[in-house]
Design a protein around this motif. Structure first.
Motif, PDB file in Angstrom:
ATOM      1  N   THR A  88       0.772  -1.120   0.152  1.00  0.00           N
ATOM      2  CA  THR A  88      -0.067   0.079   0.119  1.00  0.00           C
ATOM      3  C   THR A  88       0.996   1.088   0.025  1.00  0.00           C
ATOM      4  O   THR A  88       0.188   2.306   0.101  1.00  0.00           O
ATOM      5  N   LEU A  93      -3.612   3.893  -5.881  1.00  0.00           N
ATOM      6  CA  LEU A  93      -5.088   3.220  -4.851  1.00  0.00           C
ATOM      7  C   LEU A  93      -6.078   3.988  -5.204  1.00  0.00           C
ATOM      8  O   LEU A  93      -7.032   3.939  -4.426  1.00  0.00           O
ATOM      9  N   PHE A 108       0.941   4.156   3.745  1.00  0.00           N
ATOM     10  CA  PHE A 108       0.321   4.703   2.484  1.00  0.00           C
ATOM     11  C   PHE A 108       0.950   5.660   1.859  1.00  0.00           C
ATOM     12  O   PHE A 108       0.820   6.624   1.163  1.00  0.00           O
TER      13      PHE A 108
END
Length: 219
Positions: A88, A93, A108
């Motif tokens: 991630t 995303l 992230f």
């Protein structure tokens, strides 16, 4: 053509190595000092075996050492939480649905999260360092101690989000975001950013009971 490593010792000269091809006759080893021919041959065989084991051990150590430098690059970017098995960090995303997920300390960093859905997600200690959260839905999310340093959080929905203790240093931007009911307690904001947010601040956070304007120290 195979090569034969021949190690021999004699009483009058230093140990020496000689290379010979499989086509030539092997040299007859001279007896070791103080040993008869049979004992000398046995000693030479033991020495050859010892050298072979040493070379094998050294080769194994070298291979094991090298393995530490050839790790799957994806392993270096795994975050915590239930998505720990997925990459991630540094990913696109955009539009992904993380609503209601438990993503504590999820990584992230530098990811593109445009229009991503984090509604009601538990993101305590998550890192959004230098991430693009343009238009993301962070409403009702638990963002305590999350890192928004250098992040782009413009036009995002932060309504009723709890950002207590979150980091927002550097050029973090909340321009155009909905912060109604958001709790910014102990969030270090630039003066210009704080003044901007105070112009649009309203509501009370349903979880902490703190008024958004109070957490921003608005006049």
């Amino acid at each position: 053509m195979a090569l034969v490593l021949n190690v021999s010792l004699c009483s009058t000269s230093k140990p020496h190595l000689s290379l010979s091809t499989s086509n030539s006759k092997p040299a007859t080893p001279r007896p070791l000092l103080g040993l008869n021919t049979k004992q000398s041959r046995q000693a030479s065989q033991k020495l050859t075996l010892s050298l072979g084991e040493s070379v094998s051990s050294a080769t194994l150590v070298a291979l094991l050492s090298a393995s530490f430098f050839f790790v799957d690059p994806a392993l270096a970017f795994k975050g915590g939480g239930p998505y720990g098995q997925e990459v991630t960090r540094g990913q696109d995303l955009s539009g992904q649905d993380f609503s209601g997920k438990t993503l504590i300390k999820q990584d992230f960093k530098t990811s593109i999260l445009r229009q991503a859905n984090f509604k009601g997600a538990k993101l305590i200690g998550a890192s959004f360092f230098d991430a693009d959260l343009t238009g993301a839905d962070l409403s009702d999310a638990d963002l305590r101690n999350a890192d928004f340093s250098l992040a782009n959080v413009t036009k995002a929905n932060l309504s009723n989000a709890n950002l207590e203790g979150a980091l927002a240093t550097g050029n973090t931007s909340f321009r155009g975001s909905n912060i109604t009911g958001a709790d910014f307690t102990d969030v270090p904001l630039r003066d210009d950013q704080r003044k901007y947010l105070c112009k649009v601040a309203d509501g009370v956070n349903p979880t902490t009971g703190n008024a958004t304007r109070d957490t921003l120290f608005c006049n």
